[in-house]
Design an enzyme around this catalytic site. Structure first.
Site, PDB file in Angstrom:
ATOM      1  N   ASP A  56       0.816  -1.207   0.000  1.00 54.49           N
ATOM      2  CA  ASP A  56       0.000   0.000   0.000  1.00 54.49           C
ATOM      3  C   ASP A  56       0.855   1.265   0.000  1.00 54.49           C
ATOM      4  O   ASP A  56       0.470   2.293  -0.558  1.00 54.49           O
ATOM      5  CB  ASP A  56      -0.940   0.003   1.201  1.00 54.49           C
ATOM      6  CG  ASP A  56      -2.081  -0.997   1.032  1.00 54.49           C
ATOM      7  OD1 ASP A  56      -2.174  -1.606  -0.050  1.00 54.49           O
ATOM      8  OD2 ASP A  56      -2.865  -1.167   1.981  1.00 54.49           O
ATOM      9  N   GLY A  57       2.028   1.206   0.629  1.00 49.58           N
ATOM     10  CA  GLY A  57       2.929   2.355   0.606  1.00 49.58           C
ATOM     11  C   GLY A  57       3.371   2.702  -0.803  1.00 49.58           C
ATOM     12  O   GLY A  57       3.483   3.882  -1.165  1.00 49.58           O
ATOM     13  N   ASN A 130      -4.773   8.761   1.460  1.00 44.98           N
ATOM     14  CA  ASN A 130      -5.139   8.136   2.734  1.00 44.98           C
ATOM     15  C   ASN A 130      -5.614   9.148   3.765  1.00 44.98           C
ATOM     16  O   ASN A 130      -6.771   9.155   4.145  1.00 44.98           O
ATOM     17  CB  ASN A 130      -3.952   7.353   3.300  1.00 44.98           C
ATOM     18  CG  ASN A 130      -4.085   5.864   3.093  1.00 44.98           C
ATOM     19  OD1 ASN A 130      -5.004   5.393   2.433  1.00 44.98           O
ATOM     20  ND2 ASN A 130      -3.162   5.110   3.653  1.00 44.98           N
ATOM     21  N   GLU A 131      -4.692   9.968   4.242  1.00 45.72           N
ATOM     22  CA  GLU A 131      -5.056  10.910   5.290  1.00 45.72           C
ATOM     23  C   GLU A 131      -4.060  12.057   5.391  1.00 45.72           C
ATOM     24  O   GLU A 131      -2.890  11.925   5.019  1.00 45.72           O
ATOM     25  CB  GLU A 131      -5.164  10.221   6.654  1.00 45.72           C
ATOM     26  CG  GLU A 131      -3.853   9.910   7.329  1.00 45.72           C
ATOM     27  CD  GLU A 131      -3.257   8.579   6.940  1.00 45.72           C
ATOM     28  OE1 GLU A 131      -2.026   8.557   6.684  1.00 45.72           O
ATOM     29  OE2 GLU A 131      -3.980   7.578   6.906  1.00 45.72           O
ATOM     30  N   ASP A 160      -3.483  13.831  21.374  1.00 48.85           N
ATOM     31  CA  ASP A 160      -2.167  13.633  20.777  1.00 48.85           C
ATOM     32  C   ASP A 160      -2.097  14.097  19.325  1.00 48.85           C
ATOM     33  O   ASP A 160      -1.014  14.111  18.728  1.00 48.85           O
ATOM     34  CB  ASP A 160      -1.777  12.151  20.845  1.00 48.85           C
ATOM     35  CG  ASP A 160      -1.478  11.698  22.260  1.00 48.85           C
ATOM     36  OD1 ASP A 160      -1.317  12.577  23.129  1.00 48.85           O
ATOM     37  OD2 ASP A 160      -1.414  10.474  22.498  1.00 48.85           O
ATOM     38  N   ALA A 172      -6.396   2.704   7.613  1.00 49.71           N
ATOM     39  CA  ALA A 172      -4.973   2.952   7.853  1.00 49.71           C
ATOM     40  C   ALA A 172      -4.785   3.494   9.273  1.00 49.71           C
ATOM     41  O   ALA A 172      -5.234   2.897  10.239  1.00 49.71           O
ATOM     42  CB  ALA A 172      -4.431   3.904   6.780  1.00 49.71           C
ATOM     43  N   HIS A 173      -4.139   4.656   9.403  1.00 48.45           N
ATOM     44  CA  HIS A 173      -3.834   5.221  10.718  1.00 48.45           C
ATOM     45  C   HIS A 173      -5.096   5.441  11.549  1.00 48.45           C
ATOM     46  O   HIS A 173      -5.120   5.202  12.753  1.00 48.45           O
ATOM     47  CB  HIS A 173      -3.081   6.543  10.510  1.00 48.45           C
ATOM     48  CG  HIS A 173      -2.480   7.101  11.759  1.00 48.45           C
ATOM     49  ND1 HIS A 173      -1.729   8.264  11.774  1.00 48.45           N
ATOM     50  CD2 HIS A 173      -2.511   6.675  13.048  1.00 48.45           C
ATOM     51  CE1 HIS A 173      -1.330   8.514  13.013  1.00 48.45           C
ATOM     52  NE2 HIS A 173      -1.793   7.572  13.795  1.00 48.45           N
ATOM     53  N   SER A 176      -6.301   2.434  13.486  1.00 42.73           N
ATOM     54  CA  SER A 176      -5.491   2.184  14.677  1.00 42.73           C
ATOM     55  C   SER A 176      -5.853   3.134  15.811  1.00 42.73           C
ATOM     56  O   SER A 176      -5.690   2.800  16.985  1.00 42.73           O
ATOM     57  CB  SER A 176      -4.003   2.339  14.340  1.00 42.73           C
ATOM     58  OG  SER A 176      -3.604   1.416  13.355  1.00 42.73           O
TER      59      SER A 176
END
Length: 280
Positions: A56-57, A130-131, A160, A172-173, A176
């Site tokens: 994906d990267g 993605n983001e 955070d 993705a991120h 998580s």
């Protein structure tokens, strides 16, 4: 049929697989460009498809490299998870055979236009698949991020950091950080706080037709804007981050027999017994 072949040259296994697969690709298509460094201007090469070898990267790099000219992507998974890279190396030849006989089915995905504005001037602009995220660094204190929608104040996120994701980026991120999974072809934007100090600050899904703006009240030394895993710029006091729908759309080839929920089952390891429609 013209194709461009892209991949990440920093991985030896990708180069080995590329050497093995290149004769197969050349049998079905004219290869107009090969790039494993991510630096070639792709706009000068004719292409019906872009074949991305990697994970994906590698696809995120390819989407950024294509810029405003998004060519349909055949994504061959040579990585670990591969939410986007959904074609196995063994499936590439039958997919190319189908492509030679006619257009392959393509699913278009939302991309974001992310701008960093400083003192009224555009400092950085990124095309995001993605983001876009506001992330902290040392000394890792709590960030207060003001959030506006269409210039209307919405809230202040304390935590955070903050993630603004597309449906593609929802796995993705954001996932998580506790965000929901959005179907990849939705026209929606996901705002997901990272470890919010106030428990009532939860992820929000809204329309992609709105303009979202963020500013950090007291940015720290290493507070930064990050787009698709790349640091764009350090955020300073008074900076504004503006996110909106981008005009280009990422175009991903959907291989025969593949579906959205099949991808979720296989990549996320969802349990349970799936019954065939032919079973009683």
């Amino acid at each position: 049929m013209n194709v461009i072949v892209l991949g990440f040259g920093g991985r030896e296994d990708v180069r080995i697989q590329a050497e093995r697969l290149m004769p197969v690709i050349e049998h079905y298509a004219q290869v107009s460009a090969v790039d494993f460094g991510g630096e070639v201007d792709l706009s000068q090469f004719p292409a019906d498809y872009v074949i991305v070898l990697g994970g994906d990267g590698s696809i995120l790099r390819a989407a950024r490299q294509m810029g405003r000219r998004q060519v349909p992507v055949i994504a061959v998974n040579l990585g670990k998870l591969g939410f986007l890279a959904d074609v196995s190396p063994e499936e590439l030849e039958p997919v190319l055979a189908l492509a030679k006989n006619g257009p392959l089915p393509v699913v278009e995905h939302l991309m974001l236009d992310c701008c960093l504005i400083r003192n009224g001037e555009l400092v950085a602009r990124e095309l995001v698949l993605n983001e876009a995220a506001i992330l902290n660094g040392p000394p890792f204190g709590i960030l207060d991020v003001e959030f506006n929608v269409d210039e209307e104040p919405a809230t202040v996120y304390s935590g955070d950091g903050l993630i603004v994701a597309t449906p593609v980026g929802s796995t993705a991120h954001s996932l998580s950080a506790g965000g929901p999974i959005l179907r990849k072809d939705l026209d929606a934007i996901l705002i997901c706080p990272i470890s919010p100090h106030t428990l009532s600050n939860r992820p929000v899904v809204d329309s992609a037709d709105r303009v979202y703006q963020f500013s950090v009240r007291r940015p720290q030394e290493h507070t930064a804007l990050v787009a698709d895993g790349r640091t764009v710029e350090t955020i300073l006091l008074g900076d504004r981050v503006r996110v909106s729908r981008a005009e280009p759309r990422f175009r991903l080839v959907r291989p025969p027999g593949h579906s959205y929920y099949r991808t979720l089952r296989e990549k996320l390891g969802w349990g349970g017994r799936i019954r065939s429609k032919w079973q009683d």
